[in-house]
Design a protein around this motif. Structure first.
Motif, PDB file in Angstrom:
ATOM      1  N   TYR A   1       4.556 -56.160   1.085  1.00  0.00           N
ATOM      2  CA  TYR A   1       5.704 -56.408   1.965  1.00  0.00           C
ATOM      3  C   TYR A   1       6.638 -55.207   2.021  1.00  0.00           C
ATOM      4  CZ  TYR A   1       4.320 -61.329   1.996  1.00  0.00           C
ATOM      5  OH  TYR A   1       3.631 -62.508   2.141  1.00  0.00           O
ATOM      6  N   THR A   2       6.813 -54.544   0.891  1.00  0.00           N
ATOM      7  CA  THR A   2       7.674 -53.354   0.875  1.00  0.00           C
ATOM      8  C   THR A   2       7.088 -52.251   1.743  1.00  0.00           C
ATOM      9  OG1 THR A   2       8.408 -53.896  -1.366  1.00  0.00           O
ATOM     10  CG2 THR A   2       8.769 -51.646  -0.622  1.00  0.00           C
ATOM     11  N   LEU A   3       5.786 -52.036   1.648  1.00  0.00           N
ATOM     12  CA  LEU A   3       5.155 -50.998   2.465  1.00  0.00           C
ATOM     13  C   LEU A   3       5.230 -51.335   3.948  1.00  0.00           C
ATOM     14  CD1 LEU A   3       2.001 -50.125   0.332  1.00  0.00           C
ATOM     15  CD2 LEU A   3       4.093 -48.794   0.573  1.00  0.00           C
ATOM     16  N   MET A   4       5.047 -52.615   4.275  1.00  0.00           N
ATOM     17  CA  MET A   4       5.119 -53.012   5.691  1.00  0.00           C
ATOM     18  C   MET A   4       6.524 -52.815   6.254  1.00  0.00           C
ATOM     19  SD  MET A   4       2.566 -56.369   5.886  1.00  0.00           S
ATOM     20  CE  MET A   4       3.942 -57.427   6.057  1.00  0.00           C
ATOM     21  N   CYS A   5       7.544 -53.144   5.457  1.00  0.00           N
ATOM     22  CA  CYS A   5       8.924 -53.075   5.948  1.00  0.00           C
ATOM     23  C   CYS A   5       9.527 -51.675   5.861  1.00  0.00           C
ATOM     24  CB  CYS A   5       9.806 -54.039   5.156  1.00  0.00           C
ATOM     25  SG  CYS A   5       9.369 -55.754   5.405  1.00  0.00           S
ATOM     26  N   GLU A   6       9.332 -51.021   4.745  1.00  0.00           N
ATOM     27  CA  GLU A   6      10.008 -49.750   4.482  1.00  0.00           C
ATOM     28  C   GLU A   6       9.203 -48.521   4.900  1.00  0.00           C
ATOM     29  OE1 GLU A   6      13.074 -49.435   3.179  1.00  0.00           O
ATOM     30  OE2 GLU A   6      13.361 -51.591   2.884  1.00  0.00           O
ATOM     31  N   LEU A   7       7.913 -48.691   5.172  1.00  0.00           N
ATOM     32  CA  LEU A   7       7.054 -47.551   5.467  1.00  0.00           C
ATOM     33  C   LEU A   7       6.165 -47.835   6.675  1.00  0.00           C
ATOM     34  CD1 LEU A   7       6.693 -44.789   4.040  1.00  0.00           C
ATOM     35  CD2 LEU A   7       4.764 -45.777   2.848  1.00  0.00           C
ATOM     36  N   PRO A   8       6.768 -47.966   7.875  1.00  0.00           N
ATOM     37  CA  PRO A   8       5.955 -48.261   9.055  1.00  0.00           C
ATOM     38  C   PRO A   8       5.034 -47.113   9.456  1.00  0.00           C
ATOM     39  CG  PRO A   8       8.216 -47.827   9.693  1.00  0.00           C
ATOM     40  CD  PRO A   8       8.186 -47.859   8.186  1.00  0.00           C
TER      41      PRO A   8
ATOM     42  N   ALA B   1       4.881 -37.016   0.684  1.00  0.00           N
ATOM     43  CA  ALA B   1       6.227 -36.460   0.746  1.00  0.00           C
ATOM     44  C   ALA B   1       7.230 -37.491   1.251  1.00  0.00           C
ATOM     45  CB  ALA B   1       6.247 -35.227   1.646  1.00  0.00           C
ATOM     46  N   LEU B   2       6.811 -38.325   2.189  1.00  0.00           N
ATOM     47  CA  LEU B   2       7.698 -39.351   2.738  1.00  0.00           C
ATOM     48  C   LEU B   2       8.063 -40.394   1.683  1.00  0.00           C
ATOM     49  CD1 LEU B   2       9.108 -40.288   5.323  1.00  0.00           C
ATOM     50  CD2 LEU B   2       7.077 -41.602   5.861  1.00  0.00           C
ATOM     51  N   VAL B   3       7.129 -40.733   0.832  1.00  0.00           N
ATOM     52  CA  VAL B   3       7.401 -41.678  -0.251  1.00  0.00           C
ATOM     53  C   VAL B   3       8.165 -40.986  -1.382  1.00  0.00           C
ATOM     54  CG1 VAL B   3       6.317 -43.152  -2.001  1.00  0.00           C
ATOM     55  CG2 VAL B   3       5.436 -43.118   0.311  1.00  0.00           C
TER      56      VAL B   3
ATOM     57  N   ILE C   1       9.218 -34.232  -8.374  1.00  0.00           N
ATOM     58  CA  ILE C   1       9.245 -35.047  -7.166  1.00  0.00           C
ATOM     59  C   ILE C   1      10.699 -35.192  -6.764  1.00  0.00           C
ATOM     60  CG2 ILE C   1       7.116 -36.272  -7.706  1.00  0.00           C
ATOM     61  CD1 ILE C   1       8.891 -38.677  -8.508  1.00  0.00           C
ATOM     62  N   LYS C   2      10.935 -35.259  -5.464  1.00  0.00           N
ATOM     63  CA  LYS C   2      12.302 -35.456  -5.006  1.00  0.00           C
ATOM     64  C   LYS C   2      12.268 -35.973  -3.573  1.00  0.00           C
ATOM     65  CE  LYS C   2      13.088 -30.762  -3.344  1.00  0.00           C
ATOM     66  NZ  LYS C   2      13.948 -29.606  -3.383  1.00  0.00           N
ATOM     67  N   GLY C   3      13.384 -36.528  -3.179  1.00  0.00           N
ATOM     68  CA  GLY C   3      13.506 -37.040  -1.820  1.00  0.00           C
ATOM     69  C   GLY C   3      12.659 -38.275  -1.606  1.00  0.00           C
ATOM     70  N   GLY C   4      12.398 -38.561  -0.383  1.00  0.00           N
ATOM     71  CA  GLY C   4      11.560 -39.706  -0.062  1.00  0.00           C
ATOM     72  C   GLY C   4      12.329 -41.015  -0.068  1.00  0.00           C
ATOM     73  N   ARG C   5      11.600 -42.076   0.044  1.00  0.00           N
ATOM     74  CA  ARG C   5      12.183 -43.412   0.112  1.00  0.00           C
ATOM     75  C   ARG C   5      12.136 -44.038  -1.276  1.00  0.00           C
ATOM     76  NH1 ARG C   5       9.605 -44.727   5.943  1.00  0.00           N
ATOM     77  NH2 ARG C   5      10.819 -43.131   7.003  1.00  0.00           N
ATOM     78  N   HIS C   6      13.312 -44.108  -1.890  1.00  0.00           N
ATOM     79  CA  HIS C   6      13.368 -44.534  -3.284  1.00  0.00           C
ATOM     80  C   HIS C   6      12.993 -45.994  -3.482  1.00  0.00           C
ATOM     81  CE1 HIS C   6      17.322 -45.852  -1.882  1.00  0.00           C
ATOM     82  NE2 HIS C   6      17.327 -46.676  -2.900  1.00  0.00           N
ATOM     83  N   ARG C   7      13.226 -46.843  -2.505  1.00  0.00           N
ATOM     84  CA  ARG C   7      12.854 -48.264  -2.651  1.00  0.00           C
ATOM     85  C   ARG C   7      11.335 -48.411  -2.749  1.00  0.00           C
ATOM     86  NH1 ARG C   7      16.318 -50.349   2.213  1.00  0.00           N
ATOM     87  NH2 ARG C   7      18.295 -49.485   1.527  1.00  0.00           N
ATOM     88  N   VAL C   8      10.624 -47.684  -1.921  1.00  0.00           N
ATOM     89  CA  VAL C   8       9.156 -47.725  -1.953  1.00  0.00           C
ATOM     90  C   VAL C   8       8.653 -47.158  -3.268  1.00  0.00           C
ATOM     91  CG1 VAL C   8       7.046 -46.910  -0.837  1.00  0.00           C
ATOM     92  CG2 VAL C   8       9.013 -47.541   0.551  1.00  0.00           C
TER      93      VAL C   8
END
Length: 118
Positions: free
Chosen positions: A10-17, A29-31, A49-56
């Motif tokens: 669910y997290t990947l579907m919502c936060e990482l379209p 890199a996006l993650v 590692i740095k940046g990206g979507r911290h929730r994912v």
């Protein structure tokens, strides 16, 4: 895939379209699990590692802790990295990168999990 539960799905579907639309370097890199060089001139720093979507990344970390215990592919990779002298957290992040690359490829090609291919 063993180790990927409802929360991660669910997290990947919502936060990482973008999953399934980018190449392996871009999705890592996006993650935020791609190693970034910290070098300038003669200075050679550590890769982090740095940046990206911290929730994912946070959900993936917990999923990887489970996958290392029950998925033979990630268990083998983790043990291989630790045997090579990597600290446990670095080994987990490397496995997270492998997980997101595999999931991205699976979605891009419309395939299901096959342990022999991974």
């Amino acid at each position: 895939m063993t180790g990927v539960g409802k929360v991660l799905a669910y997290t990947l579907m919502c936060e990482l379209p973008e999953l399934g639309k980018l190449n392996r370097k871009e999705i890592a890199a996006l993650v935020g699990v791609a190693p970034m060089n910290r070098e300038s001139g003669r200075f050679n720093g550590k890769r982090r590692i740095k940046g990206g979507r911290h929730r994912v990344r946070t959900v993936m970390f917990m999923a990887m802790m489970s996958a290392i215990q029950c998925n033979e592919v990630f268990k083998r990779k983790y043990q291989q990295l630790k045997a090579a002298g990597k600290i446990p957290k670095v080994a987990v992040v490397a496995c997270m990168r492998k997980l997101i690359v595999i999931l991205n490829t699976m979605i891009k090609n419309g395939e299901s999990w096959d342990e022999k291919v991974a």
